[in-house]
Design a protein around this motif. Structure first.
Motif, mmCIF file in Angstrom:
data_model
loop_
_atom_site.group_PDB
_atom_site.id
_atom_site.type_symbol
_atom_site.label_atom_id
_atom_site.label_comp_id
_atom_site.label_asym_id
_atom_site.label_seq_id
_atom_site.Cartn_x
_atom_site.Cartn_y
_atom_site.Cartn_z
ATOM 1 N N ASP A 35 95.439 37.812 -46.497
ATOM 2 C CA ASP A 35 94.894 36.452 -46.408
ATOM 3 C C ASP A 35 96.000 35.415 -46.233
ATOM 4 O O ASP A 35 95.863 34.470 -45.464
ATOM 5 N N GLU A 36 97.115 35.581 -46.953
ATOM 6 C CA GLU A 36 98.233 34.649 -46.817
ATOM 7 C C GLU A 36 98.881 34.780 -45.436
ATOM 8 O O GLU A 36 99.259 33.780 -44.831
ATOM 9 N N LEU A 37 99.003 36.006 -44.944
ATOM 10 C CA LEU A 37 99.547 36.199 -43.594
ATOM 11 C C LEU A 37 98.731 35.424 -42.564
ATOM 12 O O LEU A 37 99.284 34.761 -41.688
ATOM 13 N N LEU A 38 97.423 35.489 -42.680
ATOM 14 C CA LEU A 38 96.557 34.817 -41.712
ATOM 15 C C LEU A 38 96.549 33.302 -41.916
ATOM 16 O O LEU A 38 96.766 32.549 -40.973
ATOM 17 N N ASN A 39 96.336 32.855 -43.134
ATOM 18 C CA ASN A 39 96.197 31.419 -43.396
ATOM 19 C C ASN A 39 97.509 30.640 -43.265
ATOM 20 O O ASN A 39 97.526 29.541 -42.711
ATOM 21 N N LYS A 40 98.590 31.188 -43.767
ATOM 22 C CA LYS A 40 99.855 30.463 -43.783
ATOM 23 C C LYS A 40 100.682 30.670 -42.513
ATOM 24 O O LYS A 40 101.289 29.739 -41.997
ATOM 25 N N TYR A 41 100.681 31.906 -42.002
ATOM 26 C CA TYR A 41 101.555 32.230 -40.874
ATOM 27 C C TYR A 41 100.797 32.511 -39.571
ATOM 28 O O TYR A 41 101.404 32.751 -38.543
ATOM 29 N N LYS A 42 99.466 32.516 -39.641
ATOM 30 C CA LYS A 42 98.624 32.803 -38.466
ATOM 31 C C LYS A 42 98.917 34.181 -37.877
ATOM 32 O O LYS A 42 98.969 34.368 -36.669
ATOM 33 N N ILE A 43 99.135 35.171 -38.762
ATOM 34 C CA ILE A 43 99.395 36.552 -38.354
ATOM 35 C C ILE A 43 98.274 37.430 -38.892
ATOM 36 O O ILE A 43 97.944 37.381 -40.078
ATOM 37 N N LYS A 44 97.701 38.240 -38.025
ATOM 38 C CA LYS A 44 96.690 39.200 -38.438
ATOM 39 C C LYS A 44 97.163 40.578 -38.005
ATOM 40 O O LYS A 44 97.311 40.851 -36.809
ATOM 41 N N LEU A 45 97.440 41.433 -38.992
ATOM 42 C CA LEU A 45 97.874 42.782 -38.676
ATOM 43 C C LEU A 45 96.660 43.605 -38.273
ATOM 44 O O LEU A 45 95.684 43.682 -39.014
ATOM 45 N N ILE A 46 96.729 44.214 -37.084
ATOM 46 C CA ILE A 46 95.599 45.006 -36.604
ATOM 47 C C ILE A 46 95.890 46.501 -36.600
ATOM 48 O O ILE A 46 94.978 47.311 -36.509
ATOM 49 N N SER A 47 97.162 46.858 -36.691
ATOM 50 C CA SER A 47 97.533 48.265 -36.818
ATOM 51 C C SER A 47 98.903 48.338 -37.466
ATOM 52 O O SER A 47 99.611 47.337 -37.563
ATOM 53 N N TRP A 48 99.277 49.526 -37.917
ATOM 54 C CA TRP A 48 100.564 49.693 -38.565
ATOM 55 C C TRP A 48 101.271 50.886 -37.953
ATOM 56 O O TRP A 48 100.895 52.020 -38.161
ATOM 57 N N ASP A 49 102.306 50.619 -37.162
ATOM 58 C CA ASP A 49 103.157 51.648 -36.598
ATOM 59 C C ASP A 49 104.570 51.374 -37.068
ATOM 60 O O ASP A 49 105.117 50.300 -36.821
ATOM 61 N N TYR A 50 105.176 52.322 -37.750
ATOM 62 C CA TYR A 50 106.494 52.159 -38.325
ATOM 63 C C TYR A 50 107.565 52.143 -37.230
ATOM 64 O O TYR A 50 107.548 52.964 -36.322
ATOM 65 N N THR A 51 108.474 51.172 -37.304
ATOM 66 C CA THR A 51 109.620 51.108 -36.405
ATOM 67 C C THR A 51 110.864 50.780 -37.215
ATOM 68 O O THR A 51 110.774 50.363 -38.367
ATOM 69 N N GLN A 52 112.012 50.933 -36.609
ATOM 70 C CA GLN A 52 113.262 50.569 -37.263
ATOM 71 C C GLN A 52 113.334 49.050 -37.395
ATOM 72 O O GLN A 52 112.800 48.332 -36.557
ATOM 73 N N PRO A 53 114.024 48.544 -38.428
ATOM 74 C CA PRO A 53 114.140 47.100 -38.607
ATOM 75 C C PRO A 53 114.891 46.442 -37.446
ATOM 76 O O PRO A 53 115.720 47.069 -36.803
ATOM 77 N N ILE A 54 114.576 45.196 -37.211
ATOM 78 C CA ILE A 54 115.262 44.407 -36.192
ATOM 79 C C ILE A 54 116.542 43.853 -36.810
ATOM 80 O O ILE A 54 116.519 43.327 -37.916
ATOM 81 N N LYS A 55 117.643 43.946 -36.096
ATOM 82 C CA LYS A 55 118.902 43.391 -36.591
ATOM 83 C C LYS A 55 119.118 42.046 -35.920
ATOM 84 O O LYS A 55 119.223 41.959 -34.698
ATOM 85 N N ASN A 56 119.132 41.003 -36.721
ATOM 86 C CA ASN A 56 119.396 39.659 -36.205
ATOM 87 C C ASN A 56 120.884 39.498 -35.951
ATOM 88 O O ASN A 56 121.712 39.965 -36.715
ATOM 89 N N ASN A 57 121.193 38.796 -34.876
ATOM 90 C CA ASN A 57 122.580 38.524 -34.548
ATOM 91 C C ASN A 57 122.705 37.035 -34.240
ATOM 92 O O ASN A 57 123.160 36.650 -33.168
ATOM 93 N N LEU A 58 122.273 36.210 -35.182
ATOM 94 C CA LEU A 58 122.227 34.773 -34.971
ATOM 95 C C LEU A 58 123.610 34.153 -34.859
ATOM 96 O O LEU A 58 123.794 33.196 -34.119
ATOM 97 N N SER A 59 124.596 34.698 -35.541
ATOM 98 C CA SER A 59 125.940 34.116 -35.462
ATOM 99 C C SER A 59 126.502 34.269 -34.052
ATOM 100 O O SER A 59 127.164 33.375 -33.546
ATOM 101 N N ALA A 60 126.223 35.378 -33.374
ATOM 102 C CA ALA A 60 126.688 35.570 -31.997
ATOM 103 C C ALA A 60 125.979 34.599 -31.060
ATOM 104 O O ALA A 60 126.586 34.075 -30.125
#
Length: 66
Positions: A35-60
């Motif tokens: 409910d918080e995902l939908l109301n606060k962030y406008k995200i609705k999870l419709i399926s769950w497929d596991y993937t490796q985490p995303i590595k942010n490289n914001l400093s670059a």
């Protein structure tokens, strides 16, 4: 994430489980209910497929802007 001993699909779908790892190696984990995902962030999870985490490289990215 192998060092955290997190089992695949431990998120209790459709709630979201997250893990944050800081540069100093500390980790924080928690969950966000559907409910918080939908109301606060406008995200609705419709399926769950596991993937490796995303590595942010914001400093670059910031260096490229200069």
């Amino acid at each position: 994430m192998d060092d955290l001993n997190i089992k695949e699909n431990e998120s209790s779908f459709p709630n979201a489980y997250y893990v944050e790892k800081d540069d100093d190696g500390t980790t924080i984990s928690g969950s966000v209910v559907a409910d918080e995902l939908l109301n606060k962030y406008k995200i609705k999870l419709i399926s769950w497929d596991y993937t490796q985490p995303i590595k942010n490289n914001l400093s670059a990215t910031e260096e490229q802007k200069r």
